[in-house]
Design an enzyme around this catalytic site. Structure first.
Site, short mmCIF file in Angstrom:
data_model
loop_
_atom_site.label_atom_id
_atom_site.label_comp_id
_atom_site.label_asym_id
_atom_site.label_seq_id
_atom_site.Cartn_x
_atom_site.Cartn_y
_atom_site.Cartn_z
N CYS A 191 -58.01 21.42 -23.30
CA CYS A 191 -55.91 21.00 -23.14
C CYS A 191 -55.51 21.99 -22.22
O CYS A 191 -56.17 23.74 -22.53
CB CYS A 191 -55.84 20.78 -25.29
SG CYS A 191 -56.86 18.94 -25.32
N LYS A 216 -65.26 19.27 -35.09
CA LYS A 216 -65.73 19.21 -33.94
C LYS A 216 -65.61 20.59 -33.37
O LYS A 216 -66.84 20.83 -32.58
CB LYS A 216 -64.98 18.55 -32.70
CG LYS A 216 -64.81 19.14 -31.12
CD LYS A 216 -63.42 18.54 -30.41
CE LYS A 216 -62.33 19.78 -30.94
NZ LYS A 216 -62.62 20.49 -29.84
N ASN A 217 -65.26 21.71 -33.78
CA ASN A 217 -65.06 22.84 -33.03
C ASN A 217 -66.08 24.02 -33.83
O ASN A 217 -66.24 25.47 -33.86
CB ASN A 217 -64.19 23.65 -33.77
CG ASN A 217 -62.79 23.63 -32.80
OD1 ASN A 217 -63.31 22.35 -31.48
ND2 ASN A 217 -61.04 23.54 -33.50
C1 UD1 Z 1 -58.68 28.56 -30.36
C2 UD1 Z 1 -58.03 28.23 -31.93
C3 UD1 Z 1 -58.96 27.83 -32.68
C4 UD1 Z 1 -58.90 26.02 -32.24
C5 UD1 Z 1 -59.06 26.17 -30.93
C6 UD1 Z 1 -58.85 24.64 -30.41
C7 UD1 Z 1 -57.19 30.71 -32.69
C8 UD1 Z 1 -57.11 32.10 -33.30
N1 UD1 Z 1 -58.39 30.00 -32.05
O1 UD1 Z 1 -60.48 29.14 -30.16
O2 UD1 Z 1 -58.20 27.81 -34.25
O3 UD1 Z 1 -59.78 25.36 -32.97
O4 UD1 Z 1 -58.62 26.97 -29.62
O5 UD1 Z 1 -57.69 24.76 -30.18
O6 UD1 Z 1 -56.68 30.01 -33.92
N2 UD1 Z 1 -57.36 35.14 -25.33
C9 UD1 Z 1 -56.91 36.12 -24.36
N3 UD1 Z 1 -58.44 36.21 -23.96
C10 UD1 Z 1 -59.65 35.49 -24.25
C11 UD1 Z 1 -59.35 34.72 -24.88
C12 UD1 Z 1 -58.57 34.10 -25.49
O7 UD1 Z 1 -56.78 36.45 -24.01
O8 UD1 Z 1 -60.50 35.84 -23.45
C13 UD1 Z 1 -56.21 34.17 -26.22
C14 UD1 Z 1 -55.91 33.03 -25.90
O9 UD1 Z 1 -55.25 32.85 -24.50
C15 UD1 Z 1 -55.43 32.63 -26.89
C16 UD1 Z 1 -56.00 32.92 -27.92
O10 UD1 Z 1 -55.89 34.54 -27.63
O11 UD1 Z 1 -53.74 32.74 -26.63
C17 UD1 Z 1 -57.17 32.40 -28.71
O12 UD1 Z 1 -58.45 31.78 -28.27
P1 UD1 Z 1 -58.87 32.13 -28.91
O13 UD1 Z 1 -59.80 32.00 -30.69
O14 UD1 Z 1 -59.94 32.67 -27.87
O15 UD1 Z 1 -59.30 30.39 -28.48
P2 UD1 Z 1 -60.21 29.00 -28.55
O16 UD1 Z 1 -61.77 30.13 -29.08
O17 UD1 Z 1 -60.10 28.13 -28.01
#
Ligand code: UD1
Length: 433
Positions: free
Chosen positions: A116, A22-23
């Site tokens: 989510c 999915k990702n």
């Molecule tokens: C994240 C997970 C990914 C997982 C997906 C769905 C990690 C590093 N990332 O990806 O493996 O498949 O969720 O569950 O494990 N953040 C900020 N500012 C931003 C972007 C992110 O503060 O602009 C913080 C988020 O709040 C979070 C962390 O960084 O605490 C991880 O975020 P990110 O990797 O961007 O999230 P996803 O891309 O959703």
């Protein structure tokens, strides 16, 4: 309202083909926007999140056709540079369309993404990186209006955290930028590599090494054919169920290197693993040992997406395990539900202590997010008695025909059209071997 009804306590045995990731498929579908041509994507799972991405593509003017697990995306005509709020709110990954639209159209209008409820999930890193590249971003009441005044220019971007989404957005936005864009402290997840492979197949120029992603801008992208990588999180979810229930299962079409950090956890818990590059056999006698400490981390660390299912497995391990969630601040949604099944879990902030019990007992529970849903299914399969899991819409976002997959392994699991009181006789087709 659908639910999943499970009569737990059966051993799991057999062979399972693991779905496409999915990702990986979601950012690749966004990347199709870059291509003034037709892309053919194989191994695309049938998931509601994928359906939402297809809807976004159609809304932008693309033609999308599904033939089994292959998607054919024709993005020769893009007639619109905005995404309706309802589609943006369907899933978090909708935000990666931003980078792709800026690269192809020079403008994008959208609102903050949904997904989510596992934490605040800001997009500040995405937006500050895009601003560094020359994008003007106006934010008002959760709406974003982004424009590229001229051609995007080469930039050096140092992410404060290796955000998966921000890395993907910059990779897409910079595909046609003038010169070289470098992302330091970039995410290194396998899904990032898959996106780079797809972009390169389209004629883009992306290289990944030592935690950095380098993108040399090209003038255009062309037709391409690509096979999406297998879903490491789905594979791990199935492994937790085999571990907790006991059994002997062979997972096919996986890339075992993608979840090496988690494999160690299963070994520590007492499972036997036979591993080749694309296949994994897991054997468990159902008597698990606690695992001292698991901490979620960016790849190649233990994945946050597997935390819930592994916790469900550890609920029936002998001894006390501890887990620390470092990626999201609110990712223990499954804990109160697991407690309803008899699990003994204490949480404090981002720490969880799981004291294993001999048996869980079936209960009526609710999946409040996707991975919590996967975890509840693991727990219910291992529990004595009947469990009814509601919130199936969350589960369908990320697991393709999950009940059919578990049924091939011998589980007693059905989807019910109601709240679980009446079991549906309708069986879902199993993915062909
Ligand atoms: C994240 C997970 C990914 C997982 C997906 C769905 C990690 C590093 N990332 O990806 O493996 O498949 O969720 O569950 O494990 N953040 C900020 N500012 C931003 C972007 C992110 O503060 O602009 C913080 C988020 O709040 C979070 C962390 O960084 O605490 C991880 O975020 P990110 O990797 O961007 O999230 P996803 O891309 O959703």
């Amino acid at each position: 309202m659908e639910s999943i009804v499970i009569h737990g306590g059966r051993k799991l045995e057999g062979t399972l083909h693991v779905q496409g990731a999915k990702n990986a498929v979601l950012p690749i579908l966004a990347a199709c926007v870059l291509v003034n041509g037709v892309c053919v994507l194989h191994n695309c799972p049938v998931l509601t999140d994928v359906a939402a991405a297809i809807e976004i593509l159609r809304c932008l003017g693309c033609k999308v056709r599904r033939e089994g697990h292959t998607l054919i995306v024709d993005a020769r005509v893009i007639s619109r540079c905005s995404i309706p709020d309802s589609l943006m709110r369907e899933m978090r990954s909708s935000i990666v369309f931003l980078g792709a639209m800026l690269a192809r159209l020079g403008a994008a209008q959208l609102c903050m993404p949904g997904g989510c409820e596992i934490g605040s999930r800001p997009i500040d890193l995405h937006l500050s990186a895009l601003r560094t590249m020359g994008v003007t971003v106006q934010e008002q009441n959760g709406n974003l209006c982004c424009k590229v005044p001229n051609r995007l220019h080469s930039s050096v971007i140092r992410l404060a955290f290796p955000s998966v989404g921000a890395t993907e957005n910059v990779m897409l936005a910079s595909a046609f930028a003038k010169g070289r864009t470098v992302i330091y402290n970039a995410a290194q997840e396998p899904e990032i590599e898959d996106l780079a492979d797809f972009l390169n197949a389209c004629g883009c120029n992306v290289r990944i090494d030592a935690g950095a992603v380098r993108i040399d801008g090209v003038d255009s992208a062309h037709d391409a054919e690509h096979t999406v990588i297998p879903d490491r999180i789905a594979a791990l979810s199935y492994m937790t169920a085999v571990a907790a229930c006991g059994g002997d299962v062979c997972l096919k079409d996986v890339r075992t290197a993608h979840f090496a950090s988690a494999n160690e956890v299963f070994r520590q818990a007492g499972c036997e693993l036979d591993i080749s590059a694309t296949q994994l056999r897991i054997r468990s006698n159902g008597c698990l040992r606690a695992v001292e400490h698991i901490k979620t981390q960016p790849y190649p660390g233990f994945p946050t997406d597997a935390q819930a299912a592994v916790m469900a497995m550890l609920c029936v391990a002998h001894g006390t395990s501890t887990m620390t969630e470092t990626i999201f601040e609110n990712r223990f949604n499954h804990v109160p539900q697991l407690r309803r099944m008899g699990a003994v879990i204490r949480t404090k902030g981002c720490e969880a202590r799981i004291r294993g019990v001999k048996r869980l007992s079936g209960a009526h529970v609710h999946a409040v997010d996707l991975r919590a849903g996967g975890a509840l299914i693991t727990a219910a399969l291992a529990a004595d008695g009947v469990s009814v899991i509601e919130g199936v819409d969350h589960i369908d976002r990320g697991y393709e025909t999950i009940e059919a997959c578990y049924r091939t392994l011998g589980a007693d699991i059905e989807r019910s059209a109601g709240s679980g009181k009446q079991q549906s006789k309708q069986k879902q087709p199993v993915r062909q071997l």
